[in-house]
Motif scaffolding. Structure first.
Motif, PDB file in Angstrom:
ATOM      1  N   ALA A 185     -37.614  24.197  20.152  1.00  0.00           N
ATOM      2  CA  ALA A 185     -37.856  23.363  21.319  1.00  0.00           C
ATOM      3  C   ALA A 185     -38.365  24.185  22.498  1.00  0.00           C
ATOM      4  N   LEU A 186     -39.346  23.628  23.186  1.00  0.00           N
ATOM      5  CA  LEU A 186     -39.789  24.234  24.441  1.00  0.00           C
ATOM      6  C   LEU A 186     -38.656  24.102  25.440  1.00  0.00           C
ATOM      7  N   THR A 187     -38.491  25.094  26.251  1.00  0.00           N
ATOM      8  CA  THR A 187     -37.450  25.013  27.272  1.00  0.00           C
ATOM      9  C   THR A 187     -37.966  24.206  28.463  1.00  0.00           C
ATOM     10  N   ILE A 188     -37.038  23.754  29.276  1.00  0.00           N
ATOM     11  CA  ILE A 188     -37.399  23.037  30.502  1.00  0.00           C
ATOM     12  C   ILE A 188     -38.256  23.946  31.383  1.00  0.00           C
ATOM     13  N   GLU A 189     -37.925  25.228  31.407  1.00  0.00           N
ATOM     14  CA  GLU A 189     -38.690  26.180  32.214  1.00  0.00           C
ATOM     15  C   GLU A 189     -40.138  26.276  31.732  1.00  0.00           C
ATOM     16  N   GLU A 190     -40.350  26.296  30.411  1.00  0.00           N
ATOM     17  CA  GLU A 190     -41.718  26.347  29.865  1.00  0.00           C
ATOM     18  C   GLU A 190     -42.494  25.085  30.223  1.00  0.00           C
ATOM     19  N   ILE A 191     -41.832  23.953  30.167  1.00  0.00           N
ATOM     20  CA  ILE A 191     -42.480  22.684  30.522  1.00  0.00           C
ATOM     21  C   ILE A 191     -42.801  22.665  32.007  1.00  0.00           C
ATOM     22  N   ARG A 192     -41.871  23.144  32.830  1.00  0.00           N
ATOM     23  CA  ARG A 192     -42.137  23.236  34.281  1.00  0.00           C
ATOM     24  C   ARG A 192     -43.333  24.136  34.566  1.00  0.00           C
ATOM     25  N   GLU A 193     -43.466  25.244  33.822  1.00  0.00           N
ATOM     26  CA  GLU A 193     -44.612  26.138  34.004  1.00  0.00           C
ATOM     27  C   GLU A 193     -45.927  25.423  33.720  1.00  0.00           C
ATOM     28  N   MET A 236     -43.266  20.596  18.102  1.00  0.00           N
ATOM     29  CA  MET A 236     -43.226  21.237  19.414  1.00  0.00           C
ATOM     30  C   MET A 236     -44.611  21.770  19.813  1.00  0.00           C
ATOM     31  N   ARG A 237     -45.353  22.275  18.834  1.00  0.00           N
ATOM     32  CA  ARG A 237     -46.733  22.696  19.125  1.00  0.00           C
ATOM     33  C   ARG A 237     -47.567  21.493  19.547  1.00  0.00           C
ATOM     34  N   GLU A 238     -47.402  20.388  18.821  1.00  0.00           N
ATOM     35  CA  GLU A 238     -48.147  19.169  19.145  1.00  0.00           C
ATOM     36  C   GLU A 238     -47.727  18.615  20.508  1.00  0.00           C
ATOM     37  N   GLU A 255     -50.471  19.099  27.592  1.00  0.00           N
ATOM     38  CA  GLU A 255     -51.541  19.791  28.320  1.00  0.00           C
ATOM     39  C   GLU A 255     -52.827  18.972  28.318  1.00  0.00           C
ATOM     40  N   ASP A 256     -53.181  18.360  27.182  1.00  0.00           N
ATOM     41  CA  ASP A 256     -54.399  17.551  27.109  1.00  0.00           C
ATOM     42  C   ASP A 256     -54.318  16.313  27.999  1.00  0.00           C
ATOM     43  N   LEU A 257     -53.137  15.688  28.072  1.00  0.00           N
ATOM     44  CA  LEU A 257     -52.978  14.533  28.967  1.00  0.00           C
ATOM     45  C   LEU A 257     -53.106  14.956  30.432  1.00  0.00           C
TER      46      LEU A 257
END
Length: 149
Positions: free
Chosen positions: A8-16, A78-80, A86-88
């Motif tokens: 899973a991506l972390t919340i921090e990675e998503i925030r970045e 998770m890659r998708e 990012e695409d959206l």
């Protein structure tokens, strides 16, 4: 065969991902007593458009008439999830809602995401058939389009 490695991506990675684009966002966190799990909702804004992320259990992205689910314990998902997010946000893809009007009422027929370059009447007519209203909603609402098949 599914790859079940924890990925899973972390919340921090998503925030970045969001912060790199300098987007206005709001994070809501808490604990769901009924499901006995922590949750995180992130709302990302562009004008009047809101993209929502539900990061409890499986990850879910909501935009327009579409939403997609991604399992946090499957590397491919998770890659998708990351690529779709990012695409959206970069307006490379949009949510596409298909509707059919009957007696003055629009009835939802389905939704998906679609690449910007595929958005044309002929493509939607082949994909959905005749008599459809196709609503394409981008994160940047100035790119939104409607097609009649």
């Amino acid at each position: 065969m599914k790859n079940v490695k924890k990925s899973a991506l972390t919340i921090e990675e998503i925030r970045e991902i969001i912060d790199r684009r300098s987007l206005v966002n709001q994070i809501n966190e808490g604990f769901d007593i009924q499901k006995n799990e922590h949750f995180t909702y992130i709302e990302v804004f562009h004008g009047d458009t809101k993209l929502m992320l539900d990061l409890a259990g499986a990850y879910t992205i909501y935009l327009g008439d579409w939403h997609g689910h991604y399992y946090t314990d499957v590397i491919h998902d998770m890659r998708e999830f990351r690529q779709v997010l990012e695409d959206l946000l970069d307006n490379k893809v949009c949510s596409v809602g298909s509707f059919r009007e009957r007696d003055g009422v629009e009835n939802w027929c389905g939704s998906c995401i679609e690449f910007k370059e595929n958005l044309n009447r002929e493509y939607f007519q082949r994909k959905y058939g005749a008599d459809r209203i196709i609503r394409c909603k981008f994160f940047d609402e100035t790119l939104n389009r409607v097609f009649m098949t």
